[in-house]
Design a protein around this motif. Structure first.
Motif, PDB file in Angstrom:
ATOM      1  N   LEU A  48       6.069  -7.643   1.780  1.00 24.53           N
ATOM      2  CA  LEU A  48       7.492  -7.669   2.108  1.00 24.53           C
ATOM      3  C   LEU A  48       8.350  -7.134   0.962  1.00 24.53           C
ATOM      4  CD1 LEU A  48       7.778 -11.090   3.976  1.00 24.53           C
ATOM      5  CD2 LEU A  48       7.660  -8.789   4.960  1.00 24.53           C
ATOM      6  N   ALA A  49       7.839  -7.222  -0.267  1.00 28.13           N
ATOM      7  CA  ALA A  49       8.566  -6.703  -1.424  1.00 28.13           C
ATOM      8  C   ALA A  49       8.416  -5.190  -1.562  1.00 28.13           C
ATOM      9  CB  ALA A  49       8.088  -7.391  -2.693  1.00 28.13           C
ATOM     10  N   GLY A  50       7.583  -4.581  -0.724  1.00 31.90           N
ATOM     11  CA  GLY A  50       7.422  -3.141  -0.758  1.00 31.90           C
ATOM     12  C   GLY A  50       6.340  -2.653  -1.703  1.00 31.90           C
ATOM     13  N   VAL A  51       5.495  -3.569  -2.194  1.00 30.77           N
ATOM     14  CA  VAL A  51       4.400  -3.184  -3.082  1.00 30.77           C
ATOM     15  C   VAL A  51       3.314  -2.516  -2.242  1.00 30.77           C
ATOM     16  CG1 VAL A  51       2.636  -4.079  -4.660  1.00 30.77           C
ATOM     17  CG2 VAL A  51       4.925  -5.081  -4.649  1.00 30.77           C
ATOM     18  N   SER A  52       2.781  -1.431  -2.712  1.00 28.71           N
ATOM     19  CA  SER A  52       1.750  -0.707  -1.959  1.00 28.71           C
ATOM     20  C   SER A  52       0.433  -1.488  -1.969  1.00 28.71           C
ATOM     21  CB  SER A  52       1.515   0.678  -2.558  1.00 28.71           C
ATOM     22  OG  SER A  52       0.880   0.562  -3.812  1.00 28.71           O
ATOM     23  N   ARG A  57      -4.113  -4.240  -4.691  1.00 21.08           N
ATOM     24  CA  ARG A  57      -5.533  -4.273  -5.072  1.00 21.08           C
ATOM     25  C   ARG A  57      -5.684  -4.313  -6.585  1.00 21.08           C
ATOM     26  NH1 ARG A  57      -7.349   0.598  -1.285  1.00 21.08           N
ATOM     27  NH2 ARG A  57      -7.636  -0.511   0.666  1.00 21.08           N
ATOM     28  N   GLN A  58      -4.869  -3.544  -7.294  1.00 24.37           N
ATOM     29  CA  GLN A  58      -4.934  -3.545  -8.757  1.00 24.37           C
ATOM     30  C   GLN A  58      -4.586  -4.913  -9.324  1.00 24.37           C
ATOM     31  OE1 GLN A  58      -6.239  -1.010 -10.485  1.00 24.37           O
ATOM     32  NE2 GLN A  58      -6.587  -0.164  -8.442  1.00 24.37           N
ATOM     33  N   LYS A  59      -3.622  -5.589  -8.712  1.00 24.93           N
ATOM     34  CA  LYS A  59      -3.274  -6.944  -9.156  1.00 24.93           C
ATOM     35  C   LYS A  59      -4.459  -7.892  -8.966  1.00 24.93           C
ATOM     36  CE  LYS A  59       1.669  -7.135  -8.674  1.00 24.93           C
ATOM     37  NZ  LYS A  59       2.501  -8.147  -9.235  1.00 24.93           N
ATOM     38  N   ILE A  60      -5.127  -7.763  -7.831  1.00 27.79           N
ATOM     39  CA  ILE A  60      -6.281  -8.629  -7.552  1.00 27.79           C
ATOM     40  C   ILE A  60      -7.369  -8.396  -8.593  1.00 27.79           C
ATOM     41  CG2 ILE A  60      -8.161  -9.074  -5.924  1.00 27.79           C
ATOM     42  CD1 ILE A  60      -6.106  -8.591  -3.688  1.00 27.79           C
ATOM     43  N   HIS A  61      -7.589  -7.152  -8.958  1.00 32.51           N
ATOM     44  CA  HIS A  61      -8.616  -6.854  -9.962  1.00 32.51           C
ATOM     45  C   HIS A  61      -8.271  -7.433 -11.328  1.00 32.51           C
ATOM     46  CE1 HIS A  61     -11.502  -4.542  -7.753  1.00 32.51           C
ATOM     47  NE2 HIS A  61     -10.543  -3.788  -7.229  1.00 32.51           N
ATOM     48  N   SER A  62      -7.001  -7.638 -11.598  1.00 30.20           N
ATOM     49  CA  SER A  62      -6.605  -8.173 -12.908  1.00 30.20           C
ATOM     50  C   SER A  62      -6.700  -9.696 -12.971  1.00 30.20           C
ATOM     51  CB  SER A  62      -5.185  -7.725 -13.254  1.00 30.20           C
ATOM     52  OG  SER A  62      -4.254  -8.375 -12.415  1.00 30.20           O
ATOM     53  N   TYR A  63      -6.802 -10.369 -11.807  1.00 28.64           N
ATOM     54  CA  TYR A  63      -6.883 -11.835 -11.787  1.00 28.64           C
ATOM     55  C   TYR A  63      -8.253 -12.316 -12.256  1.00 28.64           C
ATOM     56  CZ  TYR A  63      -2.732 -11.810  -8.748  1.00 28.64           C
ATOM     57  OH  TYR A  63      -1.485 -11.627  -8.211  1.00 28.64           O
ATOM     58  N   LYS A  64      -8.266 -13.501 -12.836  1.00 32.22           N
ATOM     59  CA  LYS A  64      -9.513 -14.196 -13.159  1.00 32.22           C
ATOM     60  C   LYS A  64      -9.786 -15.174 -12.031  1.00 32.22           C
ATOM     61  CE  LYS A  64      -9.937 -12.634 -17.437  1.00 32.22           C
ATOM     62  NZ  LYS A  64     -10.389 -11.285 -17.469  1.00 32.22           N
ATOM     63  N   MET A  70     -14.612 -15.175  -4.634  1.00 33.47           N
ATOM     64  CA  MET A  70     -13.157 -15.141  -4.460  1.00 33.47           C
ATOM     65  C   MET A  70     -12.557 -13.738  -4.536  1.00 33.47           C
ATOM     66  SD  MET A  70     -11.825 -18.441  -6.491  1.00 33.47           S
ATOM     67  CE  MET A  70     -11.828 -20.049  -5.743  1.00 33.47           C
ATOM     68  N   ARG A  71     -13.064 -12.883  -5.398  1.00 38.83           N
ATOM     69  CA  ARG A  71     -12.479 -11.554  -5.563  1.00 38.83           C
ATOM     70  C   ARG A  71     -12.592 -10.735  -4.272  1.00 38.83           C
ATOM     71  NH1 ARG A  71     -10.988  -9.409  -9.950  1.00 38.83           N
ATOM     72  NH2 ARG A  71     -12.340 -10.710 -11.229  1.00 38.83           N
ATOM     73  N   MET A  72     -13.776 -10.695  -3.700  1.00 38.54           N
ATOM     74  CA  MET A  72     -13.963  -9.913  -2.471  1.00 38.54           C
ATOM     75  C   MET A  72     -13.216 -10.534  -1.297  1.00 38.54           C
ATOM     76  SD  MET A  72     -15.445  -7.207  -3.233  1.00 38.54           S
ATOM     77  CE  MET A  72     -15.784  -6.548  -1.633  1.00 38.54           C
ATOM     78  N   MET A  73     -13.172 -11.859  -1.252  1.00 43.53           N
ATOM     79  CA  MET A  73     -12.430 -12.533  -0.190  1.00 43.53           C
ATOM     80  C   MET A  73     -10.940 -12.228  -0.320  1.00 43.53           C
ATOM     81  SD  MET A  73     -12.835 -14.649   2.423  1.00 43.53           S
ATOM     82  CE  MET A  73     -14.239 -15.678   2.153  1.00 43.53           C
ATOM     83  N   ALA A  74     -10.424 -12.235  -1.548  1.00 47.36           N
ATOM     84  CA  ALA A  74      -9.011 -11.921  -1.770  1.00 47.36           C
ATOM     85  C   ALA A  74      -8.710 -10.482  -1.356  1.00 47.36           C
ATOM     86  CB  ALA A  74      -8.647 -12.151  -3.234  1.00 47.36           C
ATOM     87  N   MET A  75      -9.620  -9.573  -1.653  1.00 49.55           N
ATOM     88  CA  MET A  75      -9.431  -8.182  -1.247  1.00 49.55           C
ATOM     89  C   MET A  75      -9.371  -8.063   0.282  1.00 49.55           C
ATOM     90  SD  MET A  75      -9.213  -6.208  -3.900  1.00 49.55           S
ATOM     91  CE  MET A  75      -9.794  -4.583  -3.558  1.00 49.55           C
ATOM     92  N   GLY A  76     -10.274  -8.742   0.953  1.00 53.42           N
ATOM     93  CA  GLY A  76     -10.302  -8.695   2.418  1.00 53.42           C
ATOM     94  C   GLY A  76      -9.060  -9.300   3.043  1.00 53.42           C
ATOM     95  N   ILE A  77      -8.645 -10.441   2.530  1.00 57.82           N
ATOM     96  CA  ILE A  77      -7.441 -11.096   3.054  1.00 57.82           C
ATOM     97  C   ILE A  77      -6.220 -10.216   2.826  1.00 57.82           C
ATOM     98  CG2 ILE A  77      -5.881 -13.052   2.715  1.00 57.82           C
ATOM     99  CD1 ILE A  77      -8.405 -14.754   2.136  1.00 57.82           C
ATOM    100  N   THR A  78      -6.128  -9.609   1.651  1.00 57.76           N
ATOM    101  CA  THR A  78      -4.994  -8.745   1.338  1.00 57.76           C
ATOM    102  C   THR A  78      -4.967  -7.527   2.256  1.00 57.76           C
ATOM    103  OG1 THR A  78      -5.015  -9.483  -0.956  1.00 57.76           O
ATOM    104  CG2 THR A  78      -3.880  -7.417  -0.493  1.00 57.76           C
ATOM    105  N   GLU A  79      -6.107  -6.905   2.470  1.00 57.85           N
ATOM    106  CA  GLU A  79      -6.147  -5.735   3.344  1.00 57.85           C
ATOM    107  C   GLU A  79      -5.787  -6.095   4.780  1.00 57.85           C
ATOM    108  OE1 GLU A  79      -9.463  -3.115   2.979  1.00 57.85           O
ATOM    109  OE2 GLU A  79      -9.447  -3.258   0.792  1.00 57.85           O
ATOM    110  N   GLN A  80      -6.268  -7.237   5.258  1.00 57.21           N
ATOM    111  CA  GLN A  80      -5.913  -7.669   6.610  1.00 57.21           C
ATOM    112  C   GLN A  80      -4.425  -7.958   6.713  1.00 57.21           C
ATOM    113  OE1 GLN A  80      -8.417 -10.949   7.673  1.00 57.21           O
ATOM    114  NE2 GLN A  80     -10.136  -9.628   8.199  1.00 57.21           N
TER     115      GLN A  80
END
Length: 109
Positions: A48-52, A57-64, A70-80
Motif C-alpha cells: 500500500l505504501a508503493g514499495v515494489s 524481497r530485498q527487505k526480507i533478505h536483510s532480516y534475521k 521462515m525466510r522462504m515462507m516470508a517470501m511466499g507470503i509476500t509474493e502472494q
C-alpha cells in the motif's frame, strides 16, 4: 430393539461431533499462524505504501530469522500478498490470514 440402535447411533454421532470440536492447536502451530499473519500484514503495508515487490524481497533478505523455514515462507507470503489485487488495511489482512490459518490447521487434524 430398533429404538436401542437409534439411541446408540445418535450417541455415537454426538460423541464424534464433540471430539471433532475439542481439537486444539499446539502452541507452535498458533505461533506459526501468528507469525505468518504478521508477515502478511507487513507485506500489505509495503504494497500500500508503493514499495515494489523487488524492494520488499530485498527487505526480507536483510532480516534475521529465528528458524530456517521462515525466510522462504516470508517470501511466499509476500509474493502472494503482492499478487492479490486487494487494497484492504494491513490489520484486516492480519486477522484474515490468522483465521484462515487456524481453520486450515484444524481441518488437517
Amino acid at each position: 430393539m430398533r429404538n436401542v440402535w437409534v439411541v446408540l447411533i445418535s450417541v455415537g454421532v454426538a460423541g464424534f461431533a464433540v471430539s471433532a470440536q475439542a481439537r486444539e492447536l499446539m502452541p507452535n502451530e498458533r505461533y506459526m499462524c501468528s507469525w505468518g499473519a504478521g508477515t502478511a500484514a507487513r507485506a500489505q503495508e509495503l504494497k500500500l505504501a508503493g514499495v515494489s515487490l523487488y524492494a520488499a524481497r530485498q527487505k526480507i533478505h536483510s532480516y534475521k530469522f529465528a528458524k530456517s523455514w521462515m525466510r522462504m515462507m516470508a517470501m511466499g507470503i509476500t509474493e502472494q500478498t503482492y499478487d492479490s489485487p486487494t487494497r484492504i488495511k494491513p490489520e484486516a489482512v492480519r486477522e484474515s490470514f490468522y483465521d484462515d490459518c487456524v481453520k486450515y490447521k484444524l481441518a488437517r487434524k
